[in-house]
Scaffold this motif. Structure first.
Motif, PDB file in Angstrom:
ATOM      1  N   GLY A  58     -13.262  16.146  -5.103  1.00 50.85           N
ATOM      2  CA  GLY A  58     -13.813  15.998  -3.760  1.00 50.85           C
ATOM      3  C   GLY A  58     -13.677  14.616  -3.172  1.00 50.85           C
ATOM      4  O   GLY A  58     -14.528  14.191  -2.388  1.00 50.85           O
ATOM      5  N   LYS A  59     -12.628  13.913  -3.529  1.00 53.38           N
ATOM      6  CA  LYS A  59     -12.416  12.562  -3.003  1.00 53.38           C
ATOM      7  C   LYS A  59     -11.190  12.530  -2.111  1.00 53.38           C
ATOM      8  O   LYS A  59     -10.197  13.201  -2.363  1.00 53.38           O
ATOM      9  CB  LYS A  59     -12.208  11.556  -4.140  1.00 53.38           C
ATOM     10  N   ASP A  60     -11.270  11.719  -1.079  1.00 58.52           N
ATOM     11  CA  ASP A  60     -10.134  11.462  -0.199  1.00 58.52           C
ATOM     12  C   ASP A  60      -9.940   9.948  -0.203  1.00 58.52           C
ATOM     13  O   ASP A  60     -10.691   9.227   0.447  1.00 58.52           O
ATOM     14  CB  ASP A  60     -10.419  11.985   1.208  1.00 58.52           C
ATOM     15  N   LEU A  61      -8.980   9.496  -0.977  1.00 60.44           N
ATOM     16  CA  LEU A  61      -8.784   8.058  -1.153  1.00 60.44           C
ATOM     17  C   LEU A  61      -7.607   7.564  -0.325  1.00 60.44           C
ATOM     18  O   LEU A  61      -6.643   8.288  -0.108  1.00 60.44           O
ATOM     19  CB  LEU A  61      -8.534   7.749  -2.636  1.00 60.44           C
ATOM     20  N   PRO A  62      -7.667   6.314   0.114  1.00 62.77           N
ATOM     21  CA  PRO A  62      -6.549   5.749   0.878  1.00 62.77           C
ATOM     22  C   PRO A  62      -5.290   5.650   0.009  1.00 62.77           C
ATOM     23  O   PRO A  62      -5.367   5.591  -1.220  1.00 62.77           O
ATOM     24  CB  PRO A  62      -7.034   4.361   1.285  1.00 62.77           C
ATOM     25  N   GLU A  63      -4.163   5.603   0.658  1.00 67.09           N
ATOM     26  CA  GLU A  63      -2.874   5.591  -0.042  1.00 67.09           C
ATOM     27  C   GLU A  63      -2.725   4.392  -0.974  1.00 67.09           C
ATOM     28  O   GLU A  63      -2.119   4.510  -2.034  1.00 67.09           O
ATOM     29  CB  GLU A  63      -1.717   5.640   0.978  1.00 67.09           C
ATOM     30  N   ASP A  64      -3.299   3.244  -0.602  1.00 66.20           N
ATOM     31  CA  ASP A  64      -3.179   2.087  -1.491  1.00 66.20           C
ATOM     32  C   ASP A  64      -3.920   2.310  -2.811  1.00 66.20           C
ATOM     33  O   ASP A  64      -3.497   1.829  -3.863  1.00 66.20           O
ATOM     34  CB  ASP A  64      -3.642   0.796  -0.801  1.00 66.20           C
ATOM     35  N   VAL A  65      -5.001   3.079  -2.790  1.00 68.28           N
ATOM     36  CA  VAL A  65      -5.730   3.401  -4.018  1.00 68.28           C
ATOM     37  C   VAL A  65      -4.919   4.394  -4.852  1.00 68.28           C
ATOM     38  O   VAL A  65      -4.832   4.257  -6.071  1.00 68.28           O
ATOM     39  CB  VAL A  65      -7.140   3.942  -3.697  1.00 68.28           C
ATOM     40  N   VAL A  66      -4.307   5.357  -4.186  1.00 66.67           N
ATOM     41  CA  VAL A  66      -3.425   6.303  -4.894  1.00 66.67           C
ATOM     42  C   VAL A  66      -2.302   5.529  -5.587  1.00 66.67           C
ATOM     43  O   VAL A  66      -1.975   5.793  -6.747  1.00 66.67           O
ATOM     44  CB  VAL A  66      -2.843   7.369  -3.935  1.00 66.67           C
ATOM     45  N   GLU A  67      -1.758   4.542  -4.910  1.00 68.03           N
ATOM     46  CA  GLU A  67      -0.687   3.716  -5.481  1.00 68.03           C
ATOM     47  C   GLU A  67      -1.186   2.951  -6.709  1.00 68.03           C
ATOM     48  O   GLU A  67      -0.492   2.868  -7.728  1.00 68.03           O
ATOM     49  CB  GLU A  67      -0.142   2.755  -4.429  1.00 68.03           C
ATOM     50  N   LYS A  68      -2.384   2.398  -6.637  1.00 63.74           N
ATOM     51  CA  LYS A  68      -2.953   1.677  -7.791  1.00 63.74           C
ATOM     52  C   LYS A  68      -3.167   2.627  -8.970  1.00 63.74           C
ATOM     53  O   LYS A  68      -2.877   2.278 -10.121  1.00 63.74           O
ATOM     54  CB  LYS A  68      -4.272   1.008  -7.414  1.00 63.74           C
ATOM     55  N   ILE A  69      -3.694   3.810  -8.683  1.00 66.17           N
ATOM     56  CA  ILE A  69      -3.894   4.802  -9.746  1.00 66.17           C
ATOM     57  C   ILE A  69      -2.546   5.158 -10.369  1.00 66.17           C
ATOM     58  O   ILE A  69      -2.404   5.202 -11.592  1.00 66.17           O
ATOM     59  CB  ILE A  69      -4.600   6.062  -9.201  1.00 66.17           C
ATOM     60  N   TYR A  70      -1.570   5.389  -9.526  1.00 67.57           N
ATOM     61  CA  TYR A  70      -0.226   5.723 -10.011  1.00 67.57           C
ATOM     62  C   TYR A  70       0.306   4.632 -10.944  1.00 67.57           C
ATOM     63  O   TYR A  70       0.757   4.913 -12.061  1.00 67.57           O
ATOM     64  CB  TYR A  70       0.711   5.944  -8.828  1.00 67.57           C
ATOM     65  N   LYS A  71       0.238   3.381 -10.514  1.00 68.98           N
ATOM     66  CA  LYS A  71       0.781   2.283 -11.322  1.00 68.98           C
ATOM     67  C   LYS A  71       0.042   2.131 -12.651  1.00 68.98           C
ATOM     68  O   LYS A  71       0.657   1.825 -13.668  1.00 68.98           O
ATOM     69  CB  LYS A  71       0.733   0.970 -10.536  1.00 68.98           C
TER      70      LYS A  71
END
Length: 139
Positions: A58-71
């Protein structure tokens, strides 16, 4: 380890028989709100799978956070991180000199460790074990 027949294949994981463990959770995934992720899908499109987890919780995170998670969740990053590679676990519990917890991060590499006969036996075992479900794995 040589396998004499399909019944001699190791099918026990710490949670019980491998097939039953997977099929039982697959059957109740909608009633118990279980999210299934597949490693092959994570390799194919990691950010898509991260977004699936975000939606699930149930989270909607900004793209920069998605990028950090990815890295921080790439195989290389996790293999180098003692918090995820189990290198802090005593060798009496997990002896990584025998086999490291994280090896290559590639799909299907296990097949290169088996003989042709063992691969054929596993294929037969898998076909039999998974014949009563629509749960499928990519190899």
């Amino acid at each position: 380890m040589p396998f004499n027949n399909v019944s001699s294949l190791p099918s026990i994981v710490s949670y019980g028989p491998w097939g039953a463990h997977n099929k039982d959770f697959w059957k109740i995934r909608h009633q118990r709100d279980i999210l299934y992720l597949f490693y092959e899908d994570m390799l194919e499109d990691p950010k898509r799978e991260i977004r699936k987890v975000m939606k699930y919780v149930g989270k909607d995170l900004p793209e920069d956070v998605v990028e950090k998670i990815y890295k921080r969740t790439t195989f290389k990053a996790m293999k180098d991180n003692p918090m995820t590679n189990y290198s802090n676990i005593p060798s009496s519990v997990m002896d990584q000199t025998i086999s490291p917890f994280m090896r290559k991060g590639t799909c299907g590499d296990w097949k290169s460790h088996l003989t042709v006969a063992q691969n054929e036996l596993f294929d037969e075992y898998y076909k039999k074990e998974m014949s009563d479900t629509d749960l499928t794995f990519r190899f």
